[in-house]
Scaffold this motif. Structure first.
Motif, PDB file in Angstrom:
ATOM      1  N   HIS A  97      26.720  42.219  51.462  1.00  0.00           N
ATOM      2  CA  HIS A  97      27.974  42.032  50.729  1.00  0.00           C
ATOM      3  C   HIS A  97      27.762  42.010  49.207  1.00  0.00           C
ATOM      4  CE1 HIS A  97      31.968  40.307  49.932  1.00  0.00           C
ATOM      5  NE2 HIS A  97      31.358  39.445  49.140  1.00  0.00           N
TER       6      HIS A  97
ATOM      7  N   HIS B 121      29.161  44.126  45.765  1.00  0.00           N
ATOM      8  CA  HIS B 121      29.720  43.642  44.487  1.00  0.00           C
ATOM      9  C   HIS B 121      29.098  44.394  43.307  1.00  0.00           C
ATOM     10  CE1 HIS B 121      32.558  40.474  45.321  1.00  0.00           C
ATOM     11  NE2 HIS B 121      31.725  39.842  46.130  1.00  0.00           N
TER      12      HIS B 121
ATOM     13  N   SER C  14      30.120  34.694  42.551  1.00  0.00           N
ATOM     14  CA  SER C  14      31.194  34.781  43.537  1.00  0.00           C
ATOM     15  C   SER C  14      31.513  33.397  44.078  1.00  0.00           C
ATOM     16  CB  SER C  14      30.769  35.727  44.662  1.00  0.00           C
ATOM     17  OG  SER C  14      29.778  35.113  45.445  1.00  0.00           O
TER      18      SER C  14
ATOM     19  N   ASP D  47      36.600  40.346  46.433  1.00  0.00           N
ATOM     20  CA  ASP D  47      36.222  41.099  47.634  1.00  0.00           C
ATOM     21  C   ASP D  47      37.199  42.234  47.941  1.00  0.00           C
ATOM     22  OD1 ASP D  47      34.135  39.399  47.838  1.00  0.00           O
ATOM     23  OD2 ASP D  47      34.912  38.270  49.556  1.00  0.00           O
TER      24      ASP D  47
ATOM     25  N   MET E  12      34.114  48.339  47.511  1.00  0.00           N
ATOM     26  CA  MET E  12      32.745  47.983  47.113  1.00  0.00           C
ATOM     27  C   MET E  12      31.741  48.271  48.236  1.00  0.00           C
ATOM     28  SD  MET E  12      33.064  43.828  47.048  1.00  0.00           S
ATOM     29  CE  MET E  12      31.954  42.918  48.143  1.00  0.00           C
TER      30      MET E  12
END
Ligand code: KG4
Ligand code: ZN
Length: 341
Positions: free
Chosen positions: A111, A115, A136, A303, A307
């Motif tokens: 994840h 980003h 984040s 989010d 991305m």
């Protein structure tokens, strides 16, 4: 050039995006944020159910916006971790199903690499080497990035307790502001004086870890100040002073990391990079230090599916082998590789 479908479900945003050769063709996003607001934070089971309900229509909406169809997809990229396990599971299962049904490779991705990769969609290819600050809701890290998808990612420092976004969310709750706290504090701070209250700048002493972060003490300092305060709470001043402490700490350490590691570019990403003061102060300090600052547009900082498609696109173009279809999710996994295999 290959077309990548990206799927993101690691927290409370259900995202899908379609990227080809560093270009975002279309994306769509749904959020279960409102369903969590009354609990003051994300409820994993509610998030998972919301992903399940939203995902098919979000994927379809991304295709409609991009003007392409399922048959055009060359690879599927999906967040395999880190995140809430119930939530990651839904997107990963969907990603596997799409890959299997379409007969295309699956890339399980980190994840946080998403980003970082998303900035390619806004500002073109990443430099050969840069320092990255990922801020984040769950992570705060200073990294040295070489090739984002080919090379191992070097951690200069991480938070030892709360993440920056988590601190925004907790302080917002103290101030009676809604979840998610970051945007609420950003708004409230506009009418406040950032010098009204001198909150601490954690881990900025000469003997502290130069690139380490700690936000739990700052959150406690705000809590103590609020407890001790008599009369109506000056919410705007507290919000502005807290935000200033975070922006000061993040930008100071990021610029110091660039200087120490001879990086002429700072890449700042993640939900907190959407913060107006964090952006402004970091831009000012980078300009003073002759460092090029790259920050995605605010909507791509939080989010989203684009991305994940963006990092998938980099992996495919780099010719990296895909993940096996039986890949498991990894709710807790340090960012050392963009690909989770
Ligand atoms: O990157 P992200 O969308 O999700 C995670 O991977 O965690 O980040 C979410 C975090 C939340 O804590 C939210 O409060 C924070 O980013 N955030 C902000 C702003 N917008 C979102 N924090 C400060 N200012 C903002 N404008
Ligand atoms: Zn995130």
């Amino acid at each position: 050039m290959p077309l990548i479908l990206g799927i993101e479900t690691s927290c409370d945003e259900t995202g899908a995006g379609l990227v080809r050769d560093g270009v975002l063709l279309g994306d769509a996003l749904a959020s279960s944020m409102d369903e969590h607001a009354r609990f003051g934070g994300v409820v994993p089971e509610i998030a998972a159910r919301a992903h399940l309900e939203a995902l098919p229509s979000i994927v379809r909406a991304a295709f409609d916006r991009a003007g392409v169809g399922f048959a055009d997809v060359d690879a599927v990229a999906v967040t395999a971790g880190p995140g809430l396990s119930t939530a990651v599971q839904v997107g990963l299962a969907a990603g596997k199903a799409y890959a299997l049904a379409l007969g295309v490779p699956l890339y399980g991705v980190h994840h946080l690499a998403g980003h970082a990769a998303v900035d390619v969609l806004d500002h073109g290819p990443l430099p050969q080497r840069c320092v990255a600050l990922i801020v984040s809701g769950g992570h705060t890290s200073l990294l040295v990035l070489n090739d984002l998808v080919r090379d191992e990612i070097v951690h200069l420092g991480d938070t030892c307790d709360d993440a920056a976004g988590e601190a925004f969310d907790k302080v917002a709750r103290l101030l009676g502001l809604p979840y998610p706290g970051g945007p609420a504090i950003d708004r409230a701070a506009r009418d406040g004086d950032p010098r009204a209250i001198a909150f601490p700048r954690p881990l900025t002493g000469p003997r502290d870890a130069a690139y380490g972060f700690s936000f739990s003490g700052l959150k406690t300092a705000v809590a103590r100040w609020v407890e001790r305060h008599d009369g109506p709470l000056p919410v705007a001043d507290v919000a502005a002073s807290f935000q200033e402490a975070v922006a000061d700490t993040l930008s100071r350490k990021a610029v110091a990391a660039c200087r120490a590691h001879q990086a002429d570019t700072l890449l700042m990403v993640g939900g907190v990079a959407a913060n107006s003061r964090v952006r402004a102060l970091t831009a000012q300090r980078c300009a003073e230090a002759g460092i090029t600052l790259r920050v995605p547009a605010p909507r791509l900082c939080t989010d989203n599916g684009a991305m994940i498609a963006a990092v998938g696109d980099l992996l495919v173009r780099a010719g990296l082998p895909p993940s096996p279809l039986d890949i498991g999710m990894q709710p807790v996994v340090t960012l050392t590789r963009a690909l989770i295999s």
